[in-house]
Design a protein around this motif. Structure first.
Motif, mmCIF file in Angstrom:
data_model
loop_
_atom_site.group_PDB
_atom_site.id
_atom_site.type_symbol
_atom_site.label_atom_id
_atom_site.label_comp_id
_atom_site.label_asym_id
_atom_site.label_seq_id
_atom_site.Cartn_x
_atom_site.Cartn_y
_atom_site.Cartn_z
ATOM 1 N N TRP A 1 0.847 -1.184 0.000
ATOM 2 C CA TRP A 1 0.000 0.000 0.000
ATOM 3 C C TRP A 1 0.887 1.240 0.000
ATOM 4 O O TRP A 1 1.825 1.334 0.795
ATOM 5 C CB TRP A 1 -0.896 0.042 1.233
ATOM 6 N N ASP A 2 0.570 2.185 -0.861
ATOM 7 C CA ASP A 2 1.305 3.451 -0.908
ATOM 8 C C ASP A 2 0.495 4.511 -0.163
ATOM 9 O O ASP A 2 -0.466 5.071 -0.690
ATOM 10 C CB ASP A 2 1.515 3.874 -2.369
ATOM 11 N N PHE A 3 0.864 4.772 1.103
ATOM 12 C CA PHE A 3 0.215 5.799 1.904
ATOM 13 C C PHE A 3 0.988 7.111 1.780
ATOM 14 O O PHE A 3 2.124 7.143 1.313
ATOM 15 C CB PHE A 3 0.146 5.379 3.380
ATOM 16 N N GLU A 4 0.349 8.189 2.208
ATOM 17 C CA GLU A 4 0.973 9.504 2.096
ATOM 18 C C GLU A 4 2.286 9.585 2.865
ATOM 19 O O GLU A 4 3.244 10.193 2.411
ATOM 20 C CB GLU A 4 0.014 10.590 2.611
ATOM 21 N N ASP A 5 2.324 8.953 4.028
ATOM 22 C CA ASP A 5 3.514 9.076 4.885
ATOM 23 C C ASP A 5 4.392 7.838 4.885
ATOM 24 O O ASP A 5 5.485 7.842 5.452
ATOM 25 C CB ASP A 5 3.099 9.378 6.331
ATOM 26 N N SER A 6 3.940 6.746 4.244
ATOM 27 C CA SER A 6 4.686 5.500 4.373
ATOM 28 C C SER A 6 4.329 4.501 3.280
ATOM 29 O O SER A 6 3.326 4.648 2.576
ATOM 30 C CB SER A 6 4.396 4.867 5.740
ATOM 31 N N ILE A 7 5.168 3.491 3.162
ATOM 32 C CA ILE A 7 4.878 2.312 2.354
ATOM 33 C C ILE A 7 4.590 1.176 3.327
ATOM 34 O O ILE A 7 5.356 0.931 4.257
ATOM 35 C CB ILE A 7 6.071 1.931 1.455
ATOM 36 N N ARG A 8 3.461 0.491 3.138
ATOM 37 C CA ARG A 8 3.097 -0.619 4.016
ATOM 38 C C ARG A 8 3.192 -1.927 3.211
ATOM 39 O O ARG A 8 2.692 -2.006 2.094
ATOM 40 C CB ARG A 8 1.669 -0.479 4.540
ATOM 41 N N LEU A 9 3.813 -2.934 3.790
ATOM 42 C CA LEU A 9 3.907 -4.242 3.157
ATOM 43 C C LEU A 9 3.218 -5.290 4.012
ATOM 44 O O LEU A 9 3.295 -5.248 5.245
ATOM 45 C CB LEU A 9 5.372 -4.661 2.974
#
Length: 310
Positions: A236-244
């Motif tokens: 997931w490409d979030f505004e503040d981070s990349i989540r795996l």
């Protein structure tokens, strides 16, 4: 069964003497007694927060205004009313030198959502919530392994609630997805390579891409070498981070604490002869991610969640 509050109490015991000043969110977003309720409502919406300290000149604490107060205004008042008309004035606060143990004792008694933090001059310098404490503990510990029977529920659901942030990781908003084929060891790294290309296309910082790629490679290798089952990589490409989220449906990890030790491996001699199975997979994932959670149950597979801050 261990619930979230009990888990928080257990973890916080290890850091009971830690000062509130090390955990709080600082600086706090504040308003004045003359600020309108409408302005407060907008601030809460934009900043995604549910309460604000109210201060007078010099950042001296006057009260607190919360979403509960906003609801009361909507029912009985006007959004043009000043904060001082609706704020809570009997505020429970902490000094920055108070300890985590102090916070746990007070929060159990009062059940407030947030508490202003002041210094020795009684100036508001931050705010602390249970979410701040949980986030700090997760960052401090690096890896959290969920031991209770929530594991089965988590592993059985396709929609996943992040154990690091509490957010729903919505399948409909996945930025990248890859199916891991465990039947061919030569395919280790294909998913990590494809994810790396994707992250470069969306212009993620090169150093961050490298960290994510290494962690993903290790996770992918673990699925192929150890799980005896297919797996998936979600990003997931979030505004503040990349989540795996790396998930498999295989035999699970029997002892996560042992598996986290550098050099520990259950890989076969055949796997080792091909240059894999050195026992650095999980330690490297922890090293390169900013936050990591492992959830596993024998016979039910493994979920690894990682956050990489931009």
């Amino acid at each position: 069964m261990i619930n979230n509050n009990n888990l928080l109490e257990i973890l916080s015991q290890f850091f009971s003497e830690t000062k509130i000043g090390e955990i709080m969110t600082s600086p706090a977003i504040v308003v004045t007694p003359k600020t309108s309720i409408k302005q407060v409502k907008n601030i809460m919406k934009v900043k995604k927060i549910s309460g604000l300290p109210v201060v007078k000149k010099g950042l001296m604490l006057e009260g607190i205004i919360s979403i509960e107060d906003i609801i009361k205004v909507l029912e009985n008042g006007s959004l043009n009313d000043p904060v001082e008309k609706w704020m809570t004035v009997n505020v429970k606060s902490f000094y920055e030198d108070n300890t985590l143990s102090d916070f746990m004792n007070v929060s159990q008694e009062y059940k407030f959502g947030r508490y202003p933090v002041i210094n020795n001059e009684n100036k508001v310098i931050g705010i602390i919530t249970k979410y701040d404490v949980i986030s700090w503990l997760f960052e401090k510990l690096g890896t959290i392994y969920i031991h209770d029977d929530r594991r089965k529920k988590i592993l059985d659901y396709e929609e996943y609630t992040s154990k690091l942030t509490g957010e729903i990781l919505d399948n409909k908003k996945i930025s990248f997805e890859f199916n891991i084929d465990y039947t061919d060891i030569s395919k280790i790294g294909i998913g990590a390579t494809k994810l790396k290309s994707f992250l470069k296309k969306i212009r993620i910082n090169e150093k961050l891409v490298r960290k994510i790629s290494i962690a993903t490679y290790e996770a992918e290798a673990n699925v192929i070498i150890h799980s005896e089952s297919y797996g998936k990589i979600f990003c997931w490409d979030f505004e503040d981070s990349i989540r795996l989220l790396i998930k498999d449906y295989g035999k699970g990890i029997e002892n996560v604490e042992m598996a986290m030790q550098e050099g520990f491996s259950t890989a076969t001699e055949e796997v080792r002869s091909q240059g894999f199975g050195a026992g650095m997979g999980l330690p490297n994932m922890k090293r390169f991610s900013d936050k990591m959670t492992i959830i596993s149950e024998v016979g039910k597979g493994v979920i690894i969640e990682m956050i990489f801050y931009k």
